[in-house]
Design a protein around this motif. Structure first.
Motif, PDB file in Angstrom:
ATOM      1  N   MET A 189       0.815  -1.214   0.000  1.00  0.00           N
ATOM      2  CA  MET A 189       0.000   0.000   0.000  1.00  0.00           C
ATOM      3  C   MET A 189       0.855   1.274   0.000  1.00  0.00           C
ATOM      4  SD  MET A 189      -3.290  -0.060  -0.193  1.00  0.00           S
ATOM      5  CE  MET A 189      -4.482  -1.365  -0.433  1.00  0.00           C
TER       6      MET A 189
ATOM      7  N   GLY B 176      -7.032  -6.366   1.430  1.00  0.00           N
ATOM      8  CA  GLY B 176      -7.517  -5.785   2.675  1.00  0.00           C
ATOM      9  C   GLY B 176      -6.507  -5.973   3.776  1.00  0.00           C
TER      10      GLY B 176
ATOM     11  N   PHE C 239     -17.185  -7.286  -1.270  1.00  0.00           N
ATOM     12  CA  PHE C 239     -16.390  -6.622  -0.229  1.00  0.00           C
ATOM     13  C   PHE C 239     -14.926  -7.004  -0.368  1.00  0.00           C
ATOM     14  CE2 PHE C 239     -14.987  -6.126   4.266  1.00  0.00           C
ATOM     15  CZ  PHE C 239     -15.363  -4.808   4.449  1.00  0.00           C
ATOM     16  N   GLN C 240     -14.037  -6.019  -0.261  1.00  0.00           N
ATOM     17  CA  GLN C 240     -12.579  -6.243  -0.313  1.00  0.00           C
ATOM     18  C   GLN C 240     -12.063  -6.693  -1.674  1.00  0.00           C
ATOM     19  OE1 GLN C 240     -11.891  -8.860   3.143  1.00  0.00           O
ATOM     20  NE2 GLN C 240     -10.796  -7.147   4.061  1.00  0.00           N
TER      21      GLN C 240
ATOM     22  N   PHE D 196     -13.915  -2.842  -5.305  1.00  0.00           N
ATOM     23  CA  PHE D 196     -14.378  -2.199  -4.068  1.00  0.00           C
ATOM     24  C   PHE D 196     -13.333  -1.179  -3.593  1.00  0.00           C
ATOM     25  CE2 PHE D 196     -14.380  -2.195   0.610  1.00  0.00           C
ATOM     26  CZ  PHE D 196     -15.717  -2.061   0.940  1.00  0.00           C
TER      27      PHE D 196
ATOM     28  N   HIS E 253     -13.565   2.930  -3.280  1.00  0.00           N
ATOM     29  CA  HIS E 253     -13.321   3.616  -2.020  1.00  0.00           C
ATOM     30  C   HIS E 253     -12.021   4.420  -2.017  1.00  0.00           C
ATOM     31  CE1 HIS E 253     -16.563   0.972  -0.720  1.00  0.00           C
ATOM     32  NE2 HIS E 253     -16.749   1.844   0.238  1.00  0.00           N
TER      33      HIS E 253
ATOM     34  N   MET F 114      -8.856   3.510  -2.673  1.00  0.00           N
ATOM     35  CA  MET F 114      -7.666   2.904  -2.083  1.00  0.00           C
ATOM     36  C   MET F 114      -6.655   2.397  -3.106  1.00  0.00           C
ATOM     37  SD  MET F 114      -7.862   3.346   1.065  1.00  0.00           S
ATOM     38  CE  MET F 114      -9.173   4.260   1.873  1.00  0.00           C
TER      39      MET F 114
END
Lengths: 285, 316
Positions: free
Chosen positions: A210, A224, A243-244, A248, A252, A254
């Motif tokens: 990340m 995630g 989700f994740q 997604f 969001h 990311m």
């Protein structure tokens, strides 16, 4: 009622059975589509029907991202020293060496992408779930160190369940180790592109995966901090659909882009050209 | 005392009961008798605490009466001003921080905060921060950097919260960002693990020039229960996992992950919070004085060098 009785021909064994090798066909785990194996392979192991990205190996990513004949692999001799003398860890390592090769959960090296020099690390999920222990941390630190010293952009393809439990708190410290060297890389103004594949979770997502200047994700990849099972346990209910997933995370804010495997090479090259392109040619010392 | 007796402390209960009874009996001067039992009690407690198993230390580290960040802020530091919010989403009560004074100078103190009772624990999410907690912490660290104040972090968390909102708002990114920013933060960072050092959620405020640990604190990549559930599909094997994971202060000192163990009063920090606070304050001041002597460039080089050397390897 013999008049409509069809005269059955005796079955002959004349028809020669077509020799179809058992592994000629493959089925998509996602949509159930069945196709000739070769079509899966040519589509980089993406389902021709639904676009589901299957997991591929380290060599496939190297072949995909690096110009033919330009790949040089680094640090082939690093091995975990089992610092905690953790119950059964040595046996598990031996099993992983047999299954996935002797290079632990990441392979690193350098080569060219569209002629541009890059340092590349690709994680190997087949090796103990791509878990990060001291070997993964050291290989990344050395690779990024090379990027700093030679002023070469860094690309890391992640696939990991997180830190390697069997190396205890030392595996946790690999998050700090990779972060200090990537901080220096950032300070030196060298680009780092992080590519997230299925799955990227735990200590890997919470450190270098990340920390990319640009973060790309493969379609459908689970990304995630906590794994889906842990979250399910915590909240005591099923997770919402999608989700994740990479999509997604894009929604969001990311990750920068969700990039199909077929475009991964061109997109990475394009980004690197942008991130290195406006710098004036280096003055000769 | 008796409300939160840990299983291995039961032998102490009997002696405590005896003292109570004698006191209740009153009458003649029994102070000599009481004194004798109290001495025996202290010896037994010291003996028990000298030989705690790793899992017993986990129990002490999680003790509901153990001093938390705000307790130490009150006892060790002066002039505390709590600051709130990450300026992006909300204020996370599982992480607290603000300006405080130590040894006569201003410092930024940041730490996980657990709750004392159920109501407060729900508000503070048992010390498990959301991304906004880590982002608040980072905001305060950058504030400290701007005004050339050192950062002191107190670690006490089961881990980063694994929930829907936390994932949605980028738990992994929040931790990752803290790590890379702390790696190059141009001011001293001093960390003390005061209770539970729960994995990435602890490290997210624990990448530091010096890391200290209380004697009965633990620091681990995964909880013993979690490890046992994964390896042996049985979370009751936590004793075995706690042993294998090497999570005690002594283990971490041996592994070169921490720099110093802060001694606790016999019977754990919760039996004498003031004494624990004094020990913490002394250690923080001493390390801070050393760190403040270093030029920033040298500080950063050392910080980088320290983490680069972590991990045991073999290379042919």
């Amino acid at each position: 009622m013999a008049w409509f009785k069809k005269e059955r021909k005796p079955r002959t064994s004349e028809r020669v059975k077509l020799e179809i090798p058992a592994d000629a066909w493959e089925k998509c785990d996602e949509c159930g589509h069945i196709d000739i194996k070769d079509r899966f392979v040519r589509a980089l192991n993406v389902c021709p029907n639904c676009g589901h990205h299957r997991r591929i190996g380290v060599q496939e990513y190297v072949d995909l991202l690096v110009d033919e004949g330009s790949w040089h692999e680094l640090d082939l001799e690093l091995k975990s020293a089992d610092p905690l003398n953790f119950e059964n860890y040595r046996e598990r390592l031996q099993a992983a060496y047999k299954k996935a090769g002797p290079l632990d959960a990441i392979r690193t090296g350098f080569g060219r992408l569209d002629g541009m020099p890059i340092d590349l690390g690709v994680m190997d999920f087949a090796f103990m779930g791509g878990s990060m222990g001291a070997v993964v941390g050291e290989k990344i630190a050395r690779l990024a160190g090379r990027s700093i010293a030679k002023r070469i952009p860094l690309v890391i393809v992640s696939a990991s369940g997180g830190a390697r439990m069997q190396e205890g708190v030392l595996s946790l410290m690999q998050m700090a180790k990779t972060s200090v060297v990537l901080a220096e890389l950032a300070d030196k103004g060298m680009p780092f592109i992080s590519i997230l594949t299925n799955p990227t979770t735990g200590g890997v997502s919470a450190s270098y995966a990340m920390q990319g200047d640009v973060i790309l994700a493969e379609p459908g990849a689970v990304i995630g901090f906590a794994g889906p099972r842990v979250i399910k346990q915590t909240i005591g209910q099923d997770l919402p659909e999608g989700f994740q997933t990479a999509e997604f995370l894009l929604e969001h804010g990311m990750v920068d882009m969700v990039v199909p495997r077929s475009e991964l090479r061109d997109t990475t090259a394009q980004l690197l050209r942008h991130m290195t392109g406006s710098r004036p040619a280096e003055a000769a010392d | 005392m008796a409300i939160y007796t840990l299983d291995f402390e039961r032998p102490l209960l009997e002696l405590e009961r005896q003292i109570e009874e004698i006191k209740k009996g009153g009458g003649a001067d029994l102070s000599k008798e009481i004194g004798e039992i109290e001495a025996k009690l202290a010896d037994l407690r010291a003996e028990i605490y000298r030989t705690l198993t790793p899992m017993q230390r986990v129990q002490v580290a999680r003790h509901p009466r153990r001093p938390y960040t705000l307790d130490y802020l009150r006892m060790v530091f002066a002039d505390f001003v709590e600051l709130h919010g990450d300026r992006l989403f909300r204020d996370d009560p599982a992480m607290v921080g603000g300006w405080a004074r130590l040894d006569g100078t201003s410092v930024m103190v940041i730490g996980h905060q657990k709750g004392r009772d159920t109501k407060e624990n729900l508000r503070r999410n048992f010390g498990m921060a959301h991304p906004e907690g880590y982002r608040k912490a980072l905001r305060l660290m950058m504030l400290a950097e701007k005004f050339e104040a050192p950062v002191i972090t107190l670690v006490d968390t089961p881990g980063a919260y694994p929930g829907l909102g936390a994932e949605e708002r980028g738990q992994a990114e929040a931790i990752a960002r803290n790590l890379i920013e702390m790696a190059s933060l141009r001011t001293p960072i001093l960390t003390a693990v005061i209770g539970e050092g729960g994995s990435g959620g602890a490290l997210a405020v624990g990448l530091a020039d010096r890391v200290l640990m209380f004697e009965n604190s633990v620091y681990s990549v995964i909880s013993p229960e979690g490890c046992a559930a994964i390896l042996w599909k049985d979370s009751s094997q936590r004793e075995r996992a706690a042993e294998a994971l090497k999570i005690t202060a002594k283990d971490l000192l041996d592994l070169g992950v921490i720099d110093e163990i802060i001694p606790e009063p016999s019977g754990g920090a919760h039996t004498d919070p003031e004494a624990a606070a004094t020990a913490l304050g002394e250690a923080l001041k001493r390390h801070l004085r050393q760190l403040r002597k270093l030029k920033v460039e040298k500080l950063l080089k050392r910080r980088e060098g320290k983490y680069l050397s972590m991990g045991a390897l073999s290379e042919k």
